[in-house]
Design an enzyme around this catalytic site. Structure first.
Site, PDB file in Angstrom:
ATOM      1  N   HIS A   1      90.794  -1.337  68.806  1.00  0.00           N
ATOM      2  CA  HIS A   1      89.965  -1.151  70.000  1.00  0.00           C
ATOM      3  C   HIS A   1      89.910  -2.461  70.784  1.00  0.00           C
ATOM      4  O   HIS A   1      89.509  -3.495  70.250  1.00  0.00           O
ATOM      5  CB  HIS A   1      88.531  -0.753  69.621  1.00  0.00           C
ATOM      6  CG  HIS A   1      88.448   0.466  68.761  1.00  0.00           C
ATOM      7  ND1 HIS A   1      88.731   1.727  69.222  1.00  0.00           N
ATOM      8  CD2 HIS A   1      88.091   0.608  67.457  1.00  0.00           C
ATOM      9  CE1 HIS A   1      88.550   2.600  68.251  1.00  0.00           C
ATOM     10  NE2 HIS A   1      88.175   1.942  67.171  1.00  0.00           N
TER      11      HIS A   1
ATOM     12  N   ASN B   1      83.191   7.446  69.078  1.00  0.00           N
ATOM     13  CA  ASN B   1      81.850   6.868  69.109  1.00  0.00           C
ATOM     14  C   ASN B   1      81.876   5.459  69.675  1.00  0.00           C
ATOM     15  O   ASN B   1      80.942   5.031  70.354  1.00  0.00           O
ATOM     16  CB  ASN B   1      81.255   6.843  67.691  1.00  0.00           C
ATOM     17  CG  ASN B   1      80.863   8.212  67.198  1.00  0.00           C
ATOM     18  OD1 ASN B   1      80.122   8.937  67.865  1.00  0.00           O
ATOM     19  ND2 ASN B   1      81.344   8.591  66.029  1.00  0.00           N
TER      20      ASN B   1
ATOM     21  N   ALA C   1      82.877   0.516  64.399  1.00  0.00           N
ATOM     22  CA  ALA C   1      84.174  -0.138  64.258  1.00  0.00           C
ATOM     23  C   ALA C   1      84.404  -1.240  65.277  1.00  0.00           C
ATOM     24  O   ALA C   1      85.519  -1.759  65.397  1.00  0.00           O
ATOM     25  CB  ALA C   1      85.284   0.902  64.367  1.00  0.00           C
TER      26      ALA C   1
END
Length: 262
Positions: free
Chosen positions: A221, A191, A126
Site C-alpha cells: 500500500h 479497509n 495494514a
C-alpha cells in the site's frame, strides 16, 4: 493492579493473534474475559485456549462488562455490534474500518459515542502513519490517494476477478475510483483505503487504485497526500494479513501505557 477487561468479537485468524499476544504477556494491563463469533467451533477453540468465556450471543459477551470490545471480523459484524457495544458502556476497537464508508453509519456511531462517553478506536491495520496523515490534512487542502498492489489470487471472490489475471505476464490496474466505490466492490479487502480516507480527504475525495501483480504475495500500500505546504508518502508492504491483528495489540498497549504515542 486493576486490569482493564476486554473481549473479542471475531474468533478467526486476527482475533486469535490478539488473544495469543495477551496470553504471551504482551497485554499485561488487560484481562481477556470472553469471545464471540459466528462460528461456534472457532469461538469455543479460542475460549478454551485462553481460559475465557465463550459467548453464543453479543448480549452474553456484553454481560461480562468489558472495558473494550475488539472487533476482528468483518464490516457486517461491526454493523451488528457497534451500537449495542457503545450503549452497554464499552469502548470499541475496530479493524473493519470499511464499514465507515457509509456516512450515515459513521454519523450514527459518532453521535452515540459522544452520547455514551465511549470511544471508537480505529486500528491501523495494514498501514501506518495516521498521525502524519491527519496532521497534513489539518494544514491545508490536500489531494489524497492510495495505490495497492495485490497478487491476482487474492482477488478471487470479488467482482473484478477473472481467470486471465492468473496467467497474465504484466501488472494491470483492476480498479480506479474513490474509496466509497472501492469498499462497495471489495467490502473485506480495502479497509486500508477507507482508513486513509477518514484520516485525510474523506471517502468521496480519496482516490484508490488497485493493481493485480503476477506472482506477488501479500499487499503493498502506497499512500500519498499532497498539500500546499506538505507532501507525505507512506509505503507499507505486508506478506500476510497478520499485521492487522498486531496493529490491535500495538493500539491496546498504547491505550494502557503511562507514556503514549500520538
Amino acid at each position: 493492579m486493576h486490569k482493564l477487561k476486554f473481549a473479542i468479537a471475531g474468533c478467526g485468524f486476527l482475533g486469535n493473534i490478539v488473544a495469543d499476544a495477551w496470553r504471551q504477556g504482551l497485554l499485561a494491563d488487560y484481562e481477556l474475559v470472553g469471545c464471540f463469533g459466528r462460528n461456534a467451533a472457532s469461538t469455543a477453540a479460542l475460549a478454551d485456549k485462553n481460559a475465557c468465556q465463550p459467548c453464543a450471543t453479543l448480549d452474553e459477551l456484553l454481560a461480562l462488562r468489558p472495558d473494550y470490545v475488539v472487533e476482528a471480523a468483518s464490516p457486517g459484524l461491526l454493523r451488528d455490534i457497534a451500537q449495542p457495544t457503545l450503549s452497554a458502556g464499552a469502548n470499541l476497537i475496530v479493524l473493519s474500518i470499511g464499514a465507515f464508508a457509509d456516512a450515515d453509519f459513521l454519523s450514527q456511531i459518532e453521535t452515540l459515542a459522544r452520547t455514551t462517553g465511549r470511544r471508537v478506536h480505529l486500528a491501523s491495520g495494514a498501514i501506518g502513519g495516521f498521525d502524519v496523515l491527519r496532521t497534513a490534512a489539518l494544514m491545508s487542502a490536500i489531494d489524497a490517494g492510495i495505490r495497492t498492489e495485490k497478487g491476482p489470487a487474492s482477488l478471487r471472490g470479488t467482482p473484478i476477478f477473472n481467470e486471465e489475471l492468473l496467467t497474465a505476464s504484466a501488472p494491470s490496474e483492476v480498479f480506479s475510483g474513490n474509496a466509497r466505490d472501492a469498499i462497495g466492490l471489495f467490502p473485506t479487502k480495502v479497509n486500508v483505503s477507507v482508513a486513509t480516507a477518514l484520516a485525510t480527504a474523506g471517502v468521496a475525495a480519496t482516490q484508490v487504485s488497485i493493481n493485480s501483480v503476477p506472482g506477488f504475495l501479500g499487499d503493498d500500500h502506497r499512500i500519498e497526500v499532497r498539500g500546499e505546504e506538505v507532501h507525505v508518502v507512506v509505503d507499507t508492504y505486508s506478506r500476510t494479513s497478520a499485521i492487522a491483528g498486531w496493529s490491535v495489540v500495538a493500539l491496546m498497549r498504547n491505550l494502557a501505557a503511562p507514556i503514549a504515542f500520538g
